[in-house]
Design an enzyme around this catalytic site. Structure first.
Site, PDB file in Angstrom:
ATOM      1  N   PHE A  80       0.844  -1.189   0.000  1.00  0.00           N
ATOM      2  CA  PHE A  80       0.000   0.000   0.000  1.00  0.00           C
ATOM      3  C   PHE A  80       0.880   1.240   0.000  1.00  0.00           C
ATOM      4  O   PHE A  80       1.876   1.298   0.717  1.00  0.00           O
ATOM      5  CB  PHE A  80      -0.892   0.038   1.243  1.00  0.00           C
ATOM      6  N   SER A 116       9.963   1.241   2.158  1.00  0.00           N
ATOM      7  CA  SER A 116       8.917   0.349   2.661  1.00  0.00           C
ATOM      8  C   SER A 116       9.175  -0.168   4.062  1.00  0.00           C
ATOM      9  O   SER A 116      10.325  -0.319   4.494  1.00  0.00           O
ATOM     10  CB  SER A 116       8.796  -0.872   1.743  1.00  0.00           C
ATOM     11  N   LEU A 127       1.992  -7.374   4.806  1.00  0.00           N
ATOM     12  CA  LEU A 127       1.596  -6.061   4.333  1.00  0.00           C
ATOM     13  C   LEU A 127       2.818  -5.164   4.270  1.00  0.00           C
ATOM     14  O   LEU A 127       3.694  -5.230   5.129  1.00  0.00           O
ATOM     15  CB  LEU A 127       0.555  -5.447   5.254  1.00  0.00           C
ATOM     16  N   GLU A 128       2.850  -4.336   3.256  1.00  0.00           N
ATOM     17  CA  GLU A 128       3.928  -3.392   3.038  1.00  0.00           C
ATOM     18  C   GLU A 128       3.304  -2.014   2.911  1.00  0.00           C
ATOM     19  O   GLU A 128       2.354  -1.835   2.148  1.00  0.00           O
ATOM     20  CB  GLU A 128       4.657  -3.782   1.753  1.00  0.00           C
ATOM     21  N   ILE A 129       3.819  -1.072   3.672  1.00  0.00           N
ATOM     22  CA  ILE A 129       3.435   0.333   3.487  1.00  0.00           C
ATOM     23  C   ILE A 129       4.648   1.025   2.922  1.00  0.00           C
ATOM     24  O   ILE A 129       5.761   0.903   3.453  1.00  0.00           O
ATOM     25  CB  ILE A 129       2.985   0.997   4.799  1.00  0.00           C
TER      26      ILE A 129
END
Length: 133
Positions: A80, A116, A127-129
């Protein structure tokens, strides 16, 4: 062979063990909006919306047909983008008791270089931001 030009991703589906826990995680931590809607077959369905994207949620064992061959909670790996800094996102996640598995680390996203962090949702999905560099 002729090709089909794909322009965008409309939605994706996550298979989850617990609809309420998943909705609470994604709305509370990531600011997504939980939505309940009626499918074209008349069934009640759940989704998470953000920006112009949508994640449909299927409860494990109660998936809507057609569905992935091996629909399994915890099998997704999603990235994301945020308009905020990854450092701020990491601090907020830690404050909520969410462990950062890796990062900040430089990666290459669809639009170019990104920074990230990686963590897991209640089902173990990775999940990756990321922030654009």
């Amino acid at each position: 062979m002729a090709t089909i030009k794909i322009e965008a991703l409309d939605h994706l589906v996550l298979t989850v063990a617990d609809l309420e826990a998943s909705c609470a995680f994604y709305t509370g931590l990531l600011g997504m909006k939980a939505e309940v809607f009626t499918g074209t077959d008349g069934t009640r369905r759940h989704a998470l919306t953000f920006g112009q994207q949508k994640i449909n949620l299927h409860k494990a064992g109660e998936e809507f047909a057609p569905h992935a061959k091996d629909a399994t909670p915890g099998s997704a790996d999603l990235c994301f983008l945020t308009g905020a800094s990854v450092e701020d996102a990491a601090a907020k996640l830690r404050a909520c008791g969410v462990a950062i598995e890796e990062g900040p680390i430089k990666r290459t996203g669809a639009r170019g270089p990104i920074l990230s962090i990686y963590f897991r949702d209640p089902d173990g999905n990775l999940l990756e931001i990321s922030e654009q560099l």
